[in-house]
Design a protein around this motif. Structure first.
Motif, PDB file in Angstrom:
ATOM      1  N   GLU A   1       0.830  -1.207   0.000  1.00 36.51           N
ATOM      2  CA  GLU A   1       0.000   0.000   0.000  1.00 36.51           C
ATOM      3  C   GLU A   1       0.865   1.257   0.000  1.00 36.51           C
ATOM      4  O   GLU A   1       0.571   2.234  -0.705  1.00 36.51           O
ATOM      5  CB  GLU A   1      -0.915   0.009   1.220  1.00 36.51           C
ATOM      6  CG  GLU A   1      -2.097  -0.933   1.140  1.00 36.51           C
ATOM      7  CD  GLU A   1      -3.057  -0.710   2.286  1.00 36.51           C
ATOM      8  OE1 GLU A   1      -4.039   0.025   2.109  1.00 36.51           O
ATOM      9  OE2 GLU A   1      -2.817  -1.260   3.378  1.00 36.51           O
TER      10      GLU A   1
ATOM     11  N   THR B   1       0.979   4.523  -2.580  1.00 30.96           N
ATOM     12  CA  THR B   1       0.873   5.959  -2.291  1.00 30.96           C
ATOM     13  C   THR B   1       2.015   6.735  -2.942  1.00 30.96           C
ATOM     14  O   THR B   1       1.823   7.873  -3.375  1.00 30.96           O
ATOM     15  CB  THR B   1       0.867   6.224  -0.773  1.00 30.96           C
ATOM     16  OG1 THR B   1       2.108   5.789  -0.200  1.00 30.96           O
ATOM     17  CG2 THR B   1      -0.279   5.498  -0.096  1.00 30.96           C
TER      18      THR B   1
ATOM     19  N   GLY C   1      -4.097   1.558  -7.774  1.00 32.63           N
ATOM     20  CA  GLY C   1      -4.677   1.250  -6.472  1.00 32.63           C
ATOM     21  C   GLY C   1      -5.003  -0.222  -6.314  1.00 32.63           C
ATOM     22  O   GLY C   1      -4.782  -0.813  -5.249  1.00 32.63           O
TER      23      GLY C   1
ATOM     24  N   LEU D   1      -4.249  -0.812  -2.281  1.00 26.82           N
ATOM     25  CA  LEU D   1      -4.899   0.343  -1.671  1.00 26.82           C
ATOM     26  C   LEU D   1      -6.421   0.223  -1.727  1.00 26.82           C
ATOM     27  O   LEU D   1      -7.122   0.621  -0.790  1.00 26.82           O
ATOM     28  CB  LEU D   1      -4.456   1.629  -2.372  1.00 26.82           C
ATOM     29  CG  LEU D   1      -3.098   2.187  -1.951  1.00 26.82           C
ATOM     30  CD1 LEU D   1      -2.663   3.298  -2.892  1.00 26.82           C
ATOM     31  CD2 LEU D   1      -3.143   2.687  -0.516  1.00 26.82           C
TER      32      LEU D   1
ATOM     33  N   ASP E   1      -7.866  -1.597   1.310  1.00 22.40           N
ATOM     34  CA  ASP E   1      -7.442  -1.192   2.655  1.00 22.40           C
ATOM     35  C   ASP E   1      -8.521  -1.529   3.687  1.00 22.40           C
ATOM     36  O   ASP E   1      -9.698  -1.208   3.492  1.00 22.40           O
ATOM     37  CB  ASP E   1      -7.158   0.308   2.687  1.00 22.40           C
ATOM     38  CG  ASP E   1      -6.497   0.721   3.987  1.00 22.40           C
ATOM     39  OD1 ASP E   1      -5.262   0.760   4.030  1.00 22.40           O
ATOM     40  OD2 ASP E   1      -7.225   0.974   4.966  1.00 22.40           O
TER      41      ASP E   1
ATOM     42  N   MET F   1      -7.673   6.890   0.971  1.00 22.54           N
ATOM     43  CA  MET F   1      -7.401   6.261  -0.322  1.00 22.54           C
ATOM     44  C   MET F   1      -8.476   6.638  -1.333  1.00 22.54           C
ATOM     45  O   MET F   1      -8.178   6.980  -2.487  1.00 22.54           O
ATOM     46  CB  MET F   1      -7.357   4.738  -0.154  1.00 22.54           C
ATOM     47  CG  MET F   1      -7.220   3.940  -1.450  1.00 22.54           C
ATOM     48  SD  MET F   1      -8.734   3.738  -2.451  1.00 22.54           S
ATOM     49  CE  MET F   1      -9.833   2.946  -1.289  1.00 22.54           C
TER      50      MET F   1
ATOM     51  N   GLN G   1      -7.495   8.380  -4.743  1.00 18.80           N
ATOM     52  CA  GLN G   1      -7.557   7.537  -5.937  1.00 18.80           C
ATOM     53  C   GLN G   1      -8.750   7.855  -6.834  1.00 18.80           C
ATOM     54  O   GLN G   1      -8.665   7.685  -8.055  1.00 18.80           O
ATOM     55  CB  GLN G   1      -7.615   6.068  -5.505  1.00 18.80           C
ATOM     56  CG  GLN G   1      -7.493   5.070  -6.647  1.00 18.80           C
ATOM     57  CD  GLN G   1      -7.375   3.650  -6.128  1.00 18.80           C
ATOM     58  OE1 GLN G   1      -6.618   3.388  -5.204  1.00 18.80           O
ATOM     59  NE2 GLN G   1      -8.139   2.737  -6.699  1.00 18.80           N
TER      60      GLN G   1
ATOM     61  N   LEU H   1      -2.362   9.691   4.360  1.00 22.14           N
ATOM     62  CA  LEU H   1      -2.518   8.254   4.142  1.00 22.14           C
ATOM     63  C   LEU H   1      -1.204   7.533   4.435  1.00 22.14           C
ATOM     64  O   LEU H   1      -1.189   6.492   5.111  1.00 22.14           O
ATOM     65  CB  LEU H   1      -2.967   7.994   2.706  1.00 22.14           C
ATOM     66  CG  LEU H   1      -3.117   6.528   2.277  1.00 22.14           C
ATOM     67  CD1 LEU H   1      -4.057   5.771   3.209  1.00 22.14           C
ATOM     68  CD2 LEU H   1      -3.613   6.445   0.837  1.00 22.14           C
TER      69      LEU H   1
END
Length: 337
Positions: A83, A87, A173, A178, A181, A190, A194, A325
């Motif tokens: 993850e 990011t 993502g 992500l 999550d 996120m 995203q 994040l």
């Protein structure tokens, strides 16, 4: 008289209960038959041997449980690290997204586009994320079409590039976990990074260009609003979704800094959405003949136009949400170590 097969002695005068030792053993309770061997074994062992046996018996399930826990912890650690990689890639995509979002409405600075694309590619390479061939090839093809001053054909190509890049960010993502999550605070950060901000920036760039053109032509507030109305509806819907998500972040996070920033973003997005929706509602009522315009209609529309966010404002919030994040994911990794 000899006993019968069932172990019961039969005599001429009747039946006498009894039987052979084997028959009596067969009539023992089931519990004795199950645990009897273990009891006999323990009775033959010394105290130290008994403790050793118990430890061995307990060690087997404990080993299985420990192995499962460590395996799960390692998987969670790898999941969160992936993850974090996502990011980083999304952070590198912000500048590229801004350049592409402006491309349908202004000449493309090819040097800036190349630099933004190079930074994005470098982030993907550094984080070792898998590349979905179809998504990347589509972006490559769309970005190659962005060159020179825009005309109607270039605008269509640039708009296609905007949508292609947005789809690629969703793919990033997905490939970096992500999208999956598990915590509400980081999930909605996120979601903002995203989905919400890329969508808002694409609409805001078009709205900003329209309004700048109308202002240059000396259009009135009502004329500007009538032309901006369709985009205003889109912006209000996205802003309302953003506000709801940021409210959830503020309510569910344990990080005071993240909570304060999310609260501020939620309040700003809600204020903007409310101002835009007030003007949209008046326009709808007027179109349907439900009511005439209120006396302060121009003021309501002016407030709505002022509430429509500029791309650079959204870019700053997008970057901030990515920083927060990462902050939450770093804390989660620290708790796992």
């Amino acid at each position: 008289m000899d006993p019968d097969r069932d172990g019961v002695r039969r005599t001429p005068g009747g039946v006498t209960r009894g039987g052979t030792p084997g028959a009596l053993a067969r009539r023992r309770p089931a519990v004795d038959r199950v645990f009897g061997p273990g009891q006999r074994l323990l009775s033959r062992l010394g105290l130290v041997q008994k403790f050793a046996l118990v430890l061995v018996i307990l060690a087997v399930p404990l080993s299985v449980i420990s192995f499962g826990y460590l395996t799960g912890a390692a998987a969670d650690h790898a999941f969160t690290e992936r993850e974090l990689a996502g990011t980083s890639v999304l952070g590198a995509a912000v500048r590229l997204s801004m350049v592409v979002a402006e491309s349908p409405w202004a000449p493309v600075d090819t040097d800036e586009l190349d630099a933004a694309r190079a930074a994005f590619d470098a982030a993907v390479e550094a984080e070792d994320l898998p590349r979905s061939a179809e998504a990347w090839q589509d972006v490559d093809r769309r970005l190659a079409d962005l060159a020179g001053p825009t005309d109607s054909t270039d605008t269509a190509a640039a708009t296609a590039a905007v949508e292609s890049l947005r789809r690629l960010l969703i793919t990033v993502g997905d490939e970096s976990n992500l999208t999956l999550d598990p915590e509400l605070d980081s999930y909605y950060l996120m979601d903002a990074a995203q989905y919400r901000y890329p969508a808002l920036i694409a609409v805001a760039a078009e709205s900003d260009h329209r309004d700048a053109t109308l202002r240059a032509l000396g259009a009135s507030v009502d004329e500007r609003w009538d032309i901006e109305l369709d985009l205003a509806r889109l912006l209000a819907a996205e802003l309302a979704s953003l506000a709801q998500g940021q409210t959830t972040v503020a309510m569910r996070t344990q990080d005071a800094v993240v909570a304060a920033n999310a609260t501020a973003r939620a309040a700003d997005a809600r204020r903007r959405a409310d101002a835009i929706n007030a003007a949209v509602a008046n326009s709808s009522a007027i179109e349907l003949g439900v009511q005439d315009g209120p006396a302060n209609l121009s003021g309501i529309r002016t407030a709505a136009l002022d509430a429509m966010p500029a791309p650079d404002e959204l870019e700053a919030d997008w970057r901030a949400s990515l920083v927060e994040l990462r902050r939450l994911l770093d804390v989660r990794l620290g708790e796992m170590d």
